[in-house]
Design an enzyme around this catalytic site. Sequence first.
Site, PDB file in Angstrom:
ATOM      1  N   GLN A   1      -1.372   2.288   7.706  1.00 57.21           N
ATOM      2  CA  GLN A   1       0.059   2.307   8.011  1.00 57.21           C
ATOM      3  C   GLN A   1       0.828   2.956   6.869  1.00 57.21           C
ATOM      4  OE1 GLN A   1       1.982  -1.047  10.056  1.00 57.21           O
ATOM      5  NE2 GLN A   1       0.100  -2.183   9.770  1.00 57.21           N
TER       6      GLN A   1
ATOM      7  N   SER B   1      -8.753  -0.473   7.109  1.00 59.88           N
ATOM      8  CA  SER B   1      -8.732  -1.491   8.163  1.00 59.88           C
ATOM      9  C   SER B   1      -7.319  -1.721   8.650  1.00 59.88           C
ATOM     10  CB  SER B   1      -9.301  -2.812   7.653  1.00 59.88           C
ATOM     11  OG  SER B   1      -8.408  -3.391   6.731  1.00 59.88           O
TER      12      SER B   1
ATOM     13  N   THR C   1      -7.467   9.489   5.636  1.00 57.71           N
ATOM     14  CA  THR C   1      -7.948   8.298   4.954  1.00 57.71           C
ATOM     15  C   THR C   1      -8.679   7.400   5.941  1.00 57.71           C
ATOM     16  OG1 THR C   1      -7.377   6.528   3.410  1.00 57.71           O
ATOM     17  CG2 THR C   1      -5.928   6.811   5.316  1.00 57.71           C
TER      18      THR C   1
ATOM     19  N   LYS D   1       0.796  -1.236   0.000  1.00 59.18           N
ATOM     20  CA  LYS D   1       0.000   0.000   0.000  1.00 59.18           C
ATOM     21  C   LYS D   1       0.830   1.288   0.000  1.00 59.18           C
ATOM     22  CE  LYS D   1      -4.182  -2.004   0.938  1.00 59.18           C
ATOM     23  NZ  LYS D   1      -5.573  -1.680   0.627  1.00 59.18           N
TER      24      LYS D   1
ATOM     25  N   TYR E   1       4.315   4.961  13.120  1.00 62.09           N
ATOM     26  CA  TYR E   1       4.700   5.726  11.938  1.00 62.09           C
ATOM     27  C   TYR E   1       4.245   7.184  12.016  1.00 62.09           C
ATOM     28  CZ  TYR E   1       5.653   1.121   9.880  1.00 62.09           C
ATOM     29  OH  TYR E   1       6.127  -0.144   9.622  1.00 62.09           O
TER      30      TYR E   1
END
Lengths: 315, 315
Positions: A80, A75, A72, A50, A112
């Site tokens: 991440q 799930s 955004t 992603k 992150y």
Amino acid sequence: MNKTVLTDCHKRIIPFIHNTPVLTSTLINERLGCKVFFKCENFQRGGAYKIRGATNAILNLREAQRRNGVVTHSSGNFAQAVSLAARSLGVPAHIVMPTTAPKVKKEGVVAYGGQIYECEPTVEARQAKADKIASETGAVFLHPSNDLNVIIGQGTAALELLAEQTDLNFIFCPVGGGGLIAGSSLSAKYFGQDCKVVGGEPFEADDAYRSLISGKIEGNETVNTIADGLRTTLGDINFPIIRENVSKIVRVTEEEIVLAMRLVWERMKIIIEPSSAVTLAALFRDCKENPSDYQNKKVGIIISGGNVDLNQLPF
Amino acid sequence: MNKTVLTDCHKRIIPFIHNTPVLTSTLINERLGCKVFFKCENFQRGGAYKIRGATNAILNLREAQRRNGVVTHSSGNFAQAVSLAARSLGVPAHIVMPTTAPKVKKEGVVAYGGQIYECEPTVEARQAKADKIASETGAVFLHPSNDLNVIIGQGTAALELLAEQTDLNFIFCPVGGGGLIAGSSLSAKYFGQDCKVVGGEPFEADDAYRSLISGKIEGNETVNTIADGLRTTLGDINFPIIRENVSKIVRVTEEEIVLAMRLVWERMKIIIEPSSAVTLAALFRDCKENPSDYQNKKVGIIISGGNVDLNQLPF
């Protein structure tokens, strides 16, 4: 759309992603009677493909837009990825996650630097929460799968795979929101040599399978699948691309998913998440139903991610 | 002994083994303050480094000896390795395994064509059973760790690692029967540039730690460790090599082993067995106790194997 859109995107995101390894397994080749090439996006930054689409989408924003950040809903893996991509590019990240998202994925977002907002696990609740944050902060909404820049970014995994194995006969992808398979089908079209793209989908969340039959975007009747990344539905931007470029979608049972996952863990010694195991399970099923299609052929599989909650294993 | 013994062995076994990849993890480097290079023998044939020594030992037998086959005892990885190496070379393999050996390892032996003989889980019972089979069949006994050809074969993992990373300051190995660390220490001596070798061992099976202190081979007082590959003791052939060439042995708790194993599974997305996690746990502990020894240094870790019973996970 043309091939330079994909190659330009790839050049743009290369400094921010890994060109992940392509692995093989003698045992799996012997069982299937074809040669399988696993594109290991479980080794990608953030543990999934992603980051490719997220990075491309943020790099396409204007400087003034970047200052207000991005928002955004996801799930997990896209959450991440946006957090990681946003941090690399100095952009604030607002992340809407369903209360049911795996703990390991929530921890990843926090690590992150993303800010989490929880919501109910429905498509409507996710979108409403994200819209609210966008209007309050001025952040730009990034859709995890129904955004052309995201789709093109996700397609670069198949682009890299085809650069290594130029004569693949098939590429198998999981189908969740449709971003990965739409992007992969564009790469197969522009860089493959008559390379067919096949989707893998759980019976328990088979919206894409039914959408291709009916010719319009269908919802999921159930989402009772272990493949937590595949519970979402197609969108109006990726569906036309999928209709045009994807050969078929193969549905698999929950048992087939767990068996394929276990086989990869035990034999290849790599950690893949259930959504990725769906794809290998689909290849096993289609090889059994249509063996002559695959005999001695070369098949690429996009291993989409390796973010698994070790406290919630199916074995 | 000289360096050509190792390079000749490596040339001899190359057709039968994988040159396994060397992986790194930004997160682990950041946590430790040094650069760690993981030599991934979990991706080796049979799921562990043991195929190296087994192949070398069988290749060193005379033709007449090979016809009668080989016999060994092992809790698992060497058993699989001998079965696999013997099959590649057309030699019968008799395998003595303790009743406590993981099911996945027994299945591996059967899949690779070895014949299993079960025995009680003690060093004495293993050896008695193997001796009986040797006298009945004429098979040559291969010791899993106390055999110079096996030791040299196991040392080729470190040889390959040093060929890729020539200036490693340390190589960390697990210590079970002593074959891997003895062989690795020979490779470090002949191919390293002042490369120190450090062993990792569970507190619950710390025979090698105590043997280095007392100057003679000590037994284990307990073997109550999750690291099932490290419950064995040193032998008279590998102990002198270890005494001369290994800098120190670092002991770790069961909790440290599981934490290190989990970290690698979650962050590196690769499956390592508990015996391999011991080594990373030892590096974490020694980095904490002696941080200046490791600051900005280059550390190799031999990830010895990835054969885990997924029904018996510690998390």
